[in-house]
Scaffold this active site. Structure first.
Site, short mmCIF file in Angstrom:
data_model
loop_
_atom_site.label_atom_id
_atom_site.label_comp_id
_atom_site.label_asym_id
_atom_site.label_seq_id
_atom_site.Cartn_x
_atom_site.Cartn_y
_atom_site.Cartn_z
N ASN A 55 4.62 1.19 -18.03
CA ASN A 55 5.44 2.03 -17.14
C ASN A 55 4.56 3.01 -16.37
O ASN A 55 3.80 3.77 -16.97
CB ASN A 55 6.47 2.81 -17.96
CG ASN A 55 7.43 1.91 -18.69
OD1 ASN A 55 8.25 1.24 -18.10
ND2 ASN A 55 7.31 1.88 -20.01
N LEU A 56 4.70 2.99 -15.05
CA LEU A 56 3.87 3.82 -14.19
C LEU A 56 4.62 5.05 -13.69
O LEU A 56 5.85 5.05 -13.59
CB LEU A 56 3.39 3.02 -12.98
CG LEU A 56 2.52 1.79 -13.25
CD1 LEU A 56 2.24 1.08 -11.94
CD2 LEU A 56 1.24 2.19 -13.95
N HIS B 290 13.03 4.41 -11.89
CA HIS B 290 12.72 4.29 -13.31
C HIS B 290 12.97 5.62 -14.01
O HIS B 290 13.21 6.64 -13.37
CB HIS B 290 11.28 3.82 -13.51
CG HIS B 290 11.05 2.40 -13.11
ND1 HIS B 290 10.47 2.05 -11.92
CD2 HIS B 290 11.34 1.24 -13.74
CE1 HIS B 290 10.40 0.72 -11.83
NE2 HIS B 290 10.92 0.22 -12.92
N LEU C 299 4.08 2.88 -5.36
CA LEU C 299 3.46 3.70 -6.38
C LEU C 299 2.08 3.18 -6.77
O LEU C 299 1.09 3.93 -6.75
CB LEU C 299 4.38 3.76 -7.61
CG LEU C 299 3.86 4.46 -8.86
CD1 LEU C 299 3.53 5.91 -8.57
CD2 LEU C 299 4.90 4.36 -9.97
N ASP D 59 20.46 1.38 -23.54
CA ASP D 59 19.12 1.91 -23.81
C ASP D 59 18.02 1.04 -23.20
O ASP D 59 16.93 1.50 -22.94
CB ASP D 59 18.88 1.98 -25.32
CG ASP D 59 19.37 3.29 -25.93
OD1 ASP D 59 19.45 4.29 -25.19
OD2 ASP D 59 19.69 3.30 -27.13
N HIS E 32 0.80 -1.24 0.00
CA HIS E 32 0.00 0.00 0.00
C HIS E 32 0.83 1.28 0.00
O HIS E 32 0.29 2.37 -0.24
CB HIS E 32 -0.93 0.01 1.22
CG HIS E 32 -0.23 0.24 2.52
ND1 HIS E 32 0.53 -0.75 3.13
CD2 HIS E 32 -0.15 1.33 3.33
CE1 HIS E 32 1.03 -0.27 4.25
NE2 HIS E 32 0.64 0.98 4.40
N TYR F 63 13.60 -10.22 -12.65
CA TYR F 63 12.32 -9.65 -12.23
C TYR F 63 11.20 -10.14 -13.14
O TYR F 63 10.12 -10.53 -12.66
CB TYR F 63 12.41 -8.12 -12.29
CG TYR F 63 11.12 -7.41 -11.98
CD1 TYR F 63 10.67 -7.27 -10.67
CD2 TYR F 63 10.36 -6.84 -13.00
CE1 TYR F 63 9.49 -6.60 -10.39
CE2 TYR F 63 9.17 -6.17 -12.73
CZ TYR F 63 8.74 -6.05 -11.42
OH TYR F 63 7.57 -5.39 -11.14
#
Length: 317
Positions: A166-167, A180, A15, A270, A12, A137
């Protein structure tokens, strides 16, 4: 779910999890249970099972995970695969053993092959090699997806898996080494503006393309799917549009108000050339993202400014 349903939200403070918590609270859910990692180590099966047996949850949002960017994944591969496998296994199995009505597992679009056709459809899973920089991951997340599907097939559970792109948003990680790309760029441009730096250095060529979803949109989609979706197939969550890192940097530079120049370090990796998800399945299910990137970046930078003093206590600059 109804407003009195007993819900466990794992993760919780992250993100995604914090956004889901805000969403549930805004809709009037009153019986949401949360635990910090200090209060409950989700890597410890006996403690997790005892917790579930005592609480008897009806619904579970599994947003807890060890996450990070390229540097973190490169530096701590064993931690990423071990911790995520343990967290997922313990929560999913405990949900089954205690009769949880429905569980939503948050995966990641990094589960798709590095060179998957774009945009990435759900059926592309396991059709090619993964991106090497985050393979441990990704493998853990794939295992979580397959565990949910296998439990559904064998035990008749209703465990669904969603793959967010992607958040970004409130409560993101702004550590310059382990975050990130989007939050790292916000911090870089902010620090450069504050220090009067002549340029901001960015890893890579700036040509990779990424899709960015605001965490509040993700939360809205998760609650929507928890209420409406029961099939065994995974569901991508995204906006259906991508942008180059170079274009993203230009937008963040403008939002922050930095007036220096941008310098690209092409000796650095990259990562995946492009990551855009196909959201056809999600759209057909009746949901679509509503927060534009410009709106989201402006709101996120304002959140960063409002919380900068606190962030300085926990982030090494």
């Amino acid at each position: 779910m109804d407003r009195t349903s007993k819900i466990f939200l794992a993760g919780h403070r992250g993100l995604a999890g914090s956004a889901i918590l805000r969403r549930l609270q805004s809709e009037g859910f009153k019986n949401i249970v949360v635990r910090t990692s200090v209060e409950l180590d989700l890597r410890d099966y006996s403690k997790v099972l005892s917790f579930f047996q005592e609480e008897q949850f009806e619904y579970v949002f599994l947003a807890a995970a060890k996450v990070g960017g390229i540097v973190a994944n490169n530096d701590y591969p064993a931690d990423f695969i071990r911790d995520n496998l343990l967290i997922q296994t313990n929560v999913i199995d405990s949900s089954y053993r205690t009769g949880v009505k429905k569980l939503l597992f948050l995966g990641s679009t990094c589960i798709y092959p590095k060179l998957a056709p774009q945009p990435m459809k759900e059926e592309y899973l396991l059709t090619g090699e993964l991106e090497a920089t985050n393979e441990p991951y990704a493998i853990a997340k794939i295992a979580g997806v397959k565990m949910c599907q296998s439990y559904n097939r064998q035990y008749g559970t209703k465990f669904i898996s969603v793959m967010p792109t992607n958040l970004y948003g409130p409560n993101d990680n702004y550590d310059l080494q382990h975050s990130h790309v989007l939050p790292a760029l916000i911090r870089k441009f902010h620090e450069a503006k504050s220090n009067g730096a002549e340029f901001v250095e960015i890893w890579g060529t700036g040509t990779p393309r990424r899709e960015f979803l605001h965490s509040d949109d993700l939360a809205d989609a998760c609650v929507y799917l928890m209420n409406t979706y029961e099939d065994n197939e995974i569901v991508n969550i995204g906006v259906g549009e991508d942008i180059s890192i170079r274009e993203l940097a230009d937008k963040i530079k403008e939002v922050v108000g930095y007036e220096g120049r941008i310098q690209y370090d092409t000796s650095k990796p990259d990562g995946t050339p492009r990551k855009l998800v196909d959201v056809t399945r999600l759209t057909r299910l009746g949901w679509k993202a509503s927060i534009t990137l410009e709106e989201g970046l402006t709101a996120t930078y304002q959140w960063f400014l409002n919380n900068e003093l606190q962030l300085r206590k926990v982030v090494t600059i």
